[in-house]
Design a protein around this motif. Structure first.
Motif, PDB file in Angstrom:
ATOM      1  N   VAL A  98      42.367  47.327  54.615  1.00 30.83           N
ATOM      2  CA  VAL A  98      43.126  46.322  53.857  1.00 30.83           C
ATOM      3  C   VAL A  98      44.574  46.200  54.302  1.00 30.83           C
ATOM      4  O   VAL A  98      45.203  45.165  54.105  1.00 30.83           O
ATOM      5  N   SER A  99      45.117  47.262  54.938  1.00 35.38           N
ATOM      6  CA  SER A  99      46.554  47.242  55.240  1.00 35.38           C
ATOM      7  C   SER A  99      46.935  47.843  56.583  1.00 35.38           C
ATOM      8  O   SER A  99      48.110  47.999  56.869  1.00 35.38           O
ATOM      9  N   MET A 147      48.311  52.581  45.489  1.00 40.25           N
ATOM     10  CA  MET A 147      48.427  51.419  44.606  1.00 40.25           C
ATOM     11  C   MET A 147      48.187  50.120  45.379  1.00 40.25           C
ATOM     12  O   MET A 147      47.581  49.174  44.861  1.00 40.25           O
ATOM     13  N   GLU A 148      48.667  50.082  46.600  1.00 41.84           N
ATOM     14  CA  GLU A 148      48.420  48.898  47.434  1.00 41.84           C
ATOM     15  C   GLU A 148      46.922  48.736  47.677  1.00 41.84           C
ATOM     16  O   GLU A 148      46.386  47.621  47.641  1.00 41.84           O
ATOM     17  N   LEU A 149      46.231  49.852  47.922  1.00 41.51           N
ATOM     18  CA  LEU A 149      44.787  49.805  48.122  1.00 41.51           C
ATOM     19  C   LEU A 149      44.079  49.306  46.868  1.00 41.51           C
ATOM     20  O   LEU A 149      43.217  48.418  46.941  1.00 41.51           O
ATOM     21  N   PHE A 150      44.432  49.845  45.694  1.00 34.34           N
ATOM     22  CA  PHE A 150      43.813  49.406  44.445  1.00 34.34           C
ATOM     23  C   PHE A 150      44.102  47.929  44.177  1.00 34.34           C
ATOM     24  O   PHE A 150      43.228  47.188  43.732  1.00 34.34           O
ATOM     25  N   SER A 151      45.326  47.518  44.456  1.00 33.10           N
ATOM     26  CA  SER A 151      45.720  46.134  44.214  1.00 33.10           C
ATOM     27  C   SER A 151      44.868  45.168  45.025  1.00 33.10           C
ATOM     28  O   SER A 151      44.356  44.169  44.509  1.00 33.10           O
ATOM     29  N   LYS A 152      44.713  45.472  46.334  1.00 32.23           N
ATOM     30  CA  LYS A 152      43.993  44.551  47.215  1.00 32.23           C
ATOM     31  C   LYS A 152      42.489  44.655  47.060  1.00 32.23           C
ATOM     32  O   LYS A 152      41.767  43.674  47.239  1.00 32.23           O
ATOM     33  N   SER A 153      41.987  45.835  46.726  1.00 29.64           N
ATOM     34  CA  SER A 153      40.542  46.017  46.628  1.00 29.64           C
ATOM     35  C   SER A 153      39.984  45.540  45.289  1.00 29.64           C
ATOM     36  O   SER A 153      38.866  45.032  45.232  1.00 29.64           O
ATOM     37  N   LEU A 154      40.772  45.728  44.220  1.00 29.63           N
ATOM     38  CA  LEU A 154      40.289  45.376  42.884  1.00 29.63           C
ATOM     39  C   LEU A 154      40.923  44.106  42.327  1.00 29.63           C
ATOM     40  O   LEU A 154      40.628  43.707  41.202  1.00 29.63           O
ATOM     41  N   GLY A 155      41.813  43.494  43.123  1.00 40.20           N
ATOM     42  CA  GLY A 155      42.460  42.265  42.660  1.00 40.20           C
ATOM     43  C   GLY A 155      43.427  42.490  41.527  1.00 40.20           C
ATOM     44  O   GLY A 155      43.632  41.599  40.687  1.00 40.20           O
ATOM     45  N   MET A 156      44.040  43.660  41.478  1.00 39.86           N
ATOM     46  CA  MET A 156      44.986  43.978  40.409  1.00 39.86           C
ATOM     47  C   MET A 156      46.383  43.499  40.772  1.00 39.86           C
ATOM     48  O   MET A 156      46.762  43.445  41.945  1.00 39.86           O
ATOM     49  N   LYS A 199      32.202  59.489  49.244  1.00 43.93           N
ATOM     50  CA  LYS A 199      32.093  58.304  50.104  1.00 43.93           C
ATOM     51  C   LYS A 199      31.544  57.097  49.349  1.00 43.93           C
ATOM     52  O   LYS A 199      31.680  55.961  49.813  1.00 43.93           O
ATOM     53  N   THR A 200      30.907  57.324  48.195  1.00 43.68           N
ATOM     54  CA  THR A 200      30.361  56.205  47.417  1.00 43.68           C
ATOM     55  C   THR A 200      31.409  55.569  46.513  1.00 43.68           C
ATOM     56  O   THR A 200      31.139  54.534  45.895  1.00 43.68           O
ATOM     57  N   PHE A 201      32.601  56.172  46.417  1.00 45.52           N
ATOM     58  CA  PHE A 201      33.650  55.609  45.571  1.00 45.52           C
ATOM     59  C   PHE A 201      34.293  54.406  46.266  1.00 45.52           C
ATOM     60  O   PHE A 201      34.624  54.461  47.456  1.00 45.52           O
ATOM     61  N   SER A 202      34.484  53.350  45.527  1.00 44.90           N
ATOM     62  CA  SER A 202      35.037  52.116  46.095  1.00 44.90           C
ATOM     63  C   SER A 202      36.491  52.268  46.505  1.00 44.90           C
ATOM     64  O   SER A 202      36.929  51.659  47.475  1.00 44.90           O
ATOM     65  N   CYS A 203      37.235  53.055  45.745  1.00 45.51           N
ATOM     66  CA  CYS A 203      38.648  53.281  46.052  1.00 45.51           C
ATOM     67  C   CYS A 203      39.005  54.723  45.740  1.00 45.51           C
ATOM     68  O   CYS A 203      38.652  55.243  44.678  1.00 45.51           O
ATOM     69  N   ILE A 204      39.725  55.338  46.650  1.00 50.02           N
ATOM     70  CA  ILE A 204      40.244  56.688  46.449  1.00 50.02           C
ATOM     71  C   ILE A 204      41.768  56.612  46.484  1.00 50.02           C
ATOM     72  O   ILE A 204      42.344  56.114  47.452  1.00 50.02           O
ATOM     73  N   GLY A 205      42.397  57.096  45.445  1.00 49.63           N
ATOM     74  CA  GLY A 205      43.849  57.213  45.458  1.00 49.63           C
ATOM     75  C   GLY A 205      44.247  58.630  45.831  1.00 49.63           C
ATOM     76  O   GLY A 205      43.582  59.586  45.438  1.00 49.63           O
TER      77      GLY A 205
END
Length: 735
Positions: free
Chosen positions: A210-211, A145-154, A130-136
């Motif tokens: 985010v989505s 990938m959409e989650l990583f893109s929007k959360s990390l600005g990638m 639960k402490t991880f900012s993003c889980i793929g």
């Protein structure tokens, strides 16, 4: 922002590495075996923004303010991918590779090897997922990938991802049909399974922020993952251990009726009613717990304590009478004891947020009490309580409101609104609601482990987008889970207007077939047996003759023995249609307005409103059922002096004077009950003291309330009691 990206083998981390290289370039540190001191120095030098590779997460614990990300995969599929990878490639420096290669390991031998045990959990190094900012999630590569893109600005081109990753879910993976082997693998890799199930929940929550909501494929993935676990418990086994061969249940209302049982709860009648339950052949009590109960804790702590004290009192009495009990959680018809829209409260519990969390926490508290009693069987949630508002009322709302509700619920249909019932999109909306219901069920089962659900089968079909008819099974997804007892109901509105015995057999068999499509070993529990005899209770409800019911009672027990763990009648006796909330003032002034010289007096022994001349009392939220009966009754339990006269106001133009006709029989200074009739649809209730003084102990407003405290005699109580006793006796009761 520093990012620590933990690459668990065979979860898609290599494809992810290619995307990281494009986004971070020289700012990326690749760690597939770097010495710890060197790696940590590189990440604290300021030269790198992100590190990615095969390492245990706590390797970089000294990097301040870092955000952690990782990928997870179904443990069996990840193991199988790892096994295949080692079959295709050679790693002679690895002792374990040499062991499995020269001994020609099968997949099962590989999977049970200590070297690969709980590998995903080991890579996390004890960190809470639960402490991880993003889980793929490998199976949802595009969405991840959409989650990583929007959360990390990638900058990630979602339409140009590696095709072998995009279609992971559609590929046929390793199929494990052997339940014994599956259970053994669960036991051996239990940390990985628990991590993956938890990771799915974290991913779902992160993605929704985010989505929006994930589609039905995500539930399918959760469902298949849950099947890796043995059932949390077996209700059939539990009942066998308790030597309960047939559950013969009834709902307990005490001296109220279903929508305000806890408002009107009286300790002095409990023994009488439970004795009646026993004598009629019942062995189990079902208690209704209002949906709004969780709101009471913050709004009225004292009332919350009163409720739990009464609950323990009632459970002790149930135990002393030798009865078992079940809990129906989240009963939404009872507004207890709050004003406002009950359906909206239930709706809020389906949505992600504080209401859902508080509802689950309240259920946990109920479970902690229930499990201390050996008479406790299990609890359940129902379609009626949770989905009636989104299924029936929301589709009829205005378009702006339907858009707002869709946003709250996370439903992203073609129109962005809750679809109307006759639209082609409605069936898809029902499937979405089933996912929401099952999400709640899975979360709730953690707090309330002995949990089942009531599944509704629509005997009236819906039209699909092509005009075809569908008999929809609400919670279809839930039916296919590992829970081995499923609740349903068999009620008068599911039958033709004047049904024959064959009609009743046909509908009941249809419901049963729909519920057993996936697993014939499942048993059903008819938690609402609601049949009305020789009387119509409204449009759309059947009228069943006494002759047909007689025949049904003789046939039904044999069917139950073959297909069910039992049944529960909706009521063990006729009850008062009392529509006043907090009519005994047990929750203080909640729901009432006081005026003039009025005071609420409370003690351990009694509770009443003291009123002097000129005082008034208004409130007790009224619930209307249409059509309102031609004749209604007001019932007031009170104590008056010789000079007292009372007016009851039901609308701006309708009042009932109690000082002449009704109070002529009331003795001064003696607590007693007066009842008077009215002929109007009441808009509100206001009691005014015109002279003298009164103590008001209880107020009732409803349909044919008797002065003895009790029963709605409009139904055929004699016939009902006889048939209930006969049915219970035929099925194994203790009459």
């Amino acid at each position: 922002m520093t990012v620590i990206s933990v690459h668990v083998p065979k979860t898609g981390g290599s494809s992810f590495l290619d995307i990281l290289r494009k986004n971070y370039g020289a700012k990326l540190l690749v760690d597939y075996g770097l010495e710890a001191t060197t790696a940590l120095a590189a990440m604290t030098s300021g030269e790198h923004e992100i590190v990615h590779g095969h390492f245990v997460a706590d390797k970089y614990v000294d990097v301040q303010g870092a955000r952690y990300i990782t990928w997870l995969r179904d443990p069996i599929q990840r193991l199988f991918s790892h096994y295949q990878f080692w079959q295709r490639n050679k790693f002679p420096r690895s002792p374990f590779w040499r062991q499995q290669y020269y001994n020609n390991f099968t997949f099962e031998e590989f999977a049970f090897s200590p070297a690969v045990r709980n590998e995903q959990a080991r890579y996390l190094g004890g960190m809470d997922i639960k402490t991880f900012s993003c889980i793929g999630i490998t199976e949802f590569f595009v969405e991840s990938m959409e989650l990583f893109s929007k959360s990390l600005g990638m900058d990630i081109e979602l339409d140009n991802l590696p095709q072998h990753r995009v279609n992971t879910l559609s590929k046929k993976g390793y199929e494990l049909d052997d339940k014994g082997l599956r259970a053994a693998l669960y036991e051996f890799h239990s940390l990985d399974y628990q991590l993956y199930i938890q990771g799915l929940e974290v991913f779902k929550s992160q993605y929704s922020q985010v989505s929006g909501c994930l589609d039905t494929r995500f539930w399918d993935l959760q469902k298949s993952s849950q099947k890796s676990f043995p059932p949390q418990f077996s209700l059939q086994k539990l009942l066998a251990e308790k030597q309960v061969s047939n559950v013969i249940g009834t709902y307990y209302y005490g001296d109220g009726w279903p929508i305000n049982m806890w408002d009107t709860f009286r300790r002095d009648v409990v023994d009488e009613y439970l004795d009646e339950v026993r004598s009629d052949g019942f062995n189990t009590i079902i208690l209704l717990f209002p949906m709004s109960l969780f709101k009471l804790k913050s709004s009225n702590q004292k009332a919350h304590e009163i409720f739990y004290n009464d609950l323990v009192f009632l459970l002790d009495k149930i135990r002393d009478k030798g009865l078992n009990f079940m809990f129906r959680l989240g009963y939404s018809w009872d507004g207890f004891p709050l004003s406002g829209d009950r359906g909206r409260v239930a709706f809020s519990v389906l949505c992600e947020g504080s209401s859902k969390d508080e509802f689950i926490e309240e259920a946990r508290q109920l479970y902690l009490i229930a499990e201390t009693y050996s008479e406790f069987l299990y609890g359940f949630i129902t379609w009626e309580d949770l989905l009636m508002f989104p299924c029936n009322r929301a589709p009829k709302a205005s378009e702006p409101m339907r858009i707002q509700l869709a946003t709250e619920l996370g439903f992203t249909g073609n129109s962005g609104a809750i679809p109307e019932r006759d639209s082609g999109e409605f069936l898809g909306y029902l499937e979405f609601l089933d996912i929401k219901f099952t999400d709640l069920f899975m979360d709730l089962a953690v707090a309330f482990p002995r949990l089942s659900a009531e599944v509704r089968v629509d005997t009236t079909p819906y039209n699909d987008s092509d005009g075809g008819e569908h008999h929809y099974v609400h919670h279809r997804q839930f039916v296919e889970t590992d829970c081995d007892v499923i609740g349903t109901y068999f009620a008068t509105y599911m039958l033709p207007e004047k049904p024959t015995l064959n009609d009743m057999k046909r509908i009941l068999s249809f419901v049963h077939r729909q519920l057993q499509v996936s697993d014939p070993s499942k048993k059903i529990f008819i938690d609402q047996l609601l049949l009305v005899i020789d009387e119509s209770i409204g449009k759309g409800y059947s009228t069943i003759s006494e002759k047909v019911i007689d025949a049904f009672v003789k046939w039904f027990p044999e069917w139950l023995d073959a297909n069910s763990i039992g049944y529960a009648t909706w009521a063990f006796c006729d009850y008062v249609w009392d529509v006043i909330f907090n009519g005994t003032f047990r929750y203080g002034p909640l729901g009432w307005e006081f005026g003039g010289n009025t005071m609420l007096v409370e003690s351990a022994e009694t509770r009443y409103v003291q009123m002097e001349s000129g005082a008034w009392l208004r409130g007790g939220r009224i619930l209307h059922f249409e059509p309102w009966p031609q004749r209604g009754c007001i019932q007031i339990e009170l104590e008056v002096d010789d000079a007292c006269s009372i007016t009851v106001e039901l609308s701006d133009s309708y009042t009932v004077e109690l000082d002449k006709r009704d109070m002529s029989q009331v003795s001064s200074g003696k607590r007693q009950v007066i009842t008077t009739e009215f002929e109007i649809v009441p808009e509100y209730l206001k009691i005014l003291i015109n002279g003298g003084a009164a103590k008001i102990y209880r107020v009732g407003l409803g349909k044919e309330i008797s002065s003895c405290g009790g029963r709605d005699l409009n139904m055929n109580h004699r016939v009902t009691s006889r048939l209930i006793r006969e049915l219970n006796n035929n099925y194994g009761g203790n009459c």
